[in-house]
Motif scaffolding. Sequence first.
Motif, PDB file in Angstrom:
ATOM      1  N   SER A 124      -1.268  62.425 102.864  1.00 44.05           N
ATOM      2  CA  SER A 124      -0.233  63.494 103.166  1.00 44.05           C
ATOM      3  C   SER A 124      -0.884  64.987 103.273  1.00 44.05           C
ATOM      4  CB  SER A 124       0.860  63.505 102.002  1.00 44.05           C
ATOM      5  OG  SER A 124       0.183  63.767 100.846  1.00 44.05           O
ATOM      6  N   PHE A 125      -1.835  65.047 102.362  1.00 42.05           N
ATOM      7  CA  PHE A 125      -2.565  66.444 102.578  1.00 42.05           C
ATOM      8  C   PHE A 125      -3.356  66.472 103.736  1.00 42.05           C
ATOM      9  CE2 PHE A 125      -3.388  67.317  97.716  1.00 42.05           C
ATOM     10  CZ  PHE A 125      -1.837  67.465  97.441  1.00 42.05           C
ATOM     11  N   GLY A 126      -4.037  65.367 104.382  1.00 40.07           N
ATOM     12  CA  GLY A 126      -4.681  65.638 105.589  1.00 40.07           C
ATOM     13  C   GLY A 126      -3.642  65.906 106.782  1.00 40.07           C
ATOM     14  N   VAL A 129      -3.029  69.489 106.482  1.00 42.06           N
ATOM     15  CA  VAL A 129      -3.932  70.357 107.249  1.00 42.06           C
ATOM     16  C   VAL A 129      -3.781  70.048 108.694  1.00 42.06           C
ATOM     17  CG1 VAL A 129      -6.415  70.794 107.602  1.00 42.06           C
ATOM     18  CG2 VAL A 129      -5.423  70.403 105.300  1.00 42.06           C
ATOM     19  N   LEU A 130      -3.727  69.153 109.383  1.00 38.62           N
ATOM     20  CA  LEU A 130      -3.656  68.758 110.832  1.00 38.62           C
ATOM     21  C   LEU A 130      -2.474  69.385 111.557  1.00 38.62           C
ATOM     22  CD1 LEU A 130      -5.022  67.107 113.018  1.00 38.62           C
ATOM     23  CD2 LEU A 130      -3.385  65.409 112.535  1.00 38.62           C
ATOM     24  N   GLN A 133      -2.202  73.922 109.138  1.00 39.29           N
ATOM     25  CA  GLN A 133      -3.507  74.880 109.346  1.00 39.29           C
ATOM     26  C   GLN A 133      -4.212  74.841 110.623  1.00 39.29           C
ATOM     27  OE1 GLN A 133      -6.026  74.591 105.847  1.00 39.29           O
ATOM     28  NE2 GLN A 133      -8.018  74.541 107.082  1.00 39.29           N
ATOM     29  N   GLU A 134      -4.380  73.655 111.273  1.00 42.11           N
ATOM     30  CA  GLU A 134      -4.894  73.469 112.457  1.00 42.11           C
ATOM     31  C   GLU A 134      -4.021  73.626 113.710  1.00 42.11           C
ATOM     32  OE1 GLU A 134      -7.474  69.972 112.555  1.00 42.11           O
ATOM     33  OE2 GLU A 134      -8.734  70.764 110.855  1.00 42.11           O
ATOM     34  N   GLY A 135      -2.735  73.335 113.445  1.00 45.36           N
ATOM     35  CA  GLY A 135      -1.853  73.636 114.382  1.00 45.36           C
ATOM     36  C   GLY A 135      -1.323  72.589 115.443  1.00 45.36           C
ATOM     37  N   HIS A 136      -1.658  71.122 115.142  1.00 44.06           N
ATOM     38  CA  HIS A 136      -1.353  70.100 115.865  1.00 44.06           C
ATOM     39  C   HIS A 136       0.125  69.618 115.835  1.00 44.06           C
ATOM     40  CE1 HIS A 136      -5.606  69.720 117.076  1.00 44.06           C
ATOM     41  NE2 HIS A 136      -5.836  69.844 115.947  1.00 44.06           N
TER      42      HIS A 136
END
Length: 277
Positions: A124-126, A129-130, A133-136
């Motif tokens: 879930s943390f991955g 971030v995806l 944080q990275e905007g995908h």
Amino acid sequence: MSDTADAVDQVPEPIRKSFLSSDGQATLLELLPTATLTPNEQIQMVRQVRSSDVAVITGVPGATLSVGGVPARDADYDSVVKERLPRVILYVVLGSLLALLIGLRSLFAAVKAILLNLLSVGASFGALVLVFQEGHGSKLFGLDGPTGNIFPIVPILAFAIVFGLSMDYEVFLVSRVLEERRCGLSERSAVIEGLARTAGLITSAAAIMIAVFTAFTVGSFLVVQMLGFTLAVAVFIDATVVRMIVGPALLQLAGDWNWWPLGLYGAPPAVEKELVP
């Protein structure tokens, strides 16, 4: 903007008091970051200023510099959370491990439950971030692009909540399999029976929680969106991949080692003899 400090005496007293202490030993400088700076970049700016040589910047030997404001508060909060998060994780894991050891009387089952919970949390943390944080896929949540950072409060809250929810699903499944083993079924039959009897309960409970957490993401409050997304993804992964596939597979592969050393205590003699010493 005078080149000499004496020009401050020409400033009207009400204005002078707003940025200069009465003894003339301290002054207040207000800086407004540009609108294009992300919260994470503002935090990095605060840390860079704090680590700079104040005497070189001010030209005053022995001068000290204190940085306040929202970016400084966020920087301090981020530092505190990062410092305390490992301790929180340790306490939650140890507390859960102790509770499982008391309830299941099996070291293997307790450790396996902890590892599977960590798997759900990590996944879930991955995803958090995806997406954020990275905007995908961030546009699905009304964002113009990546946030560049994650609010520090989100990981610590999500970890505590997800760990508790995941532990419930694990206890539902494992305790039912243990009951069937104590009734005399083989490991394979007990896993099949336990999965069949708890799958509906786990799926229904997870569906309710996913619906609730998904509702958090439809608002405009970013930190709540992050938290709701993380919790919804964690529950979905835990209730499907982890509890319905990975968990039962590990129970089947481990066999009697699932219940070492005292998990099958009180079972019929025929079952107790199957334990690996």
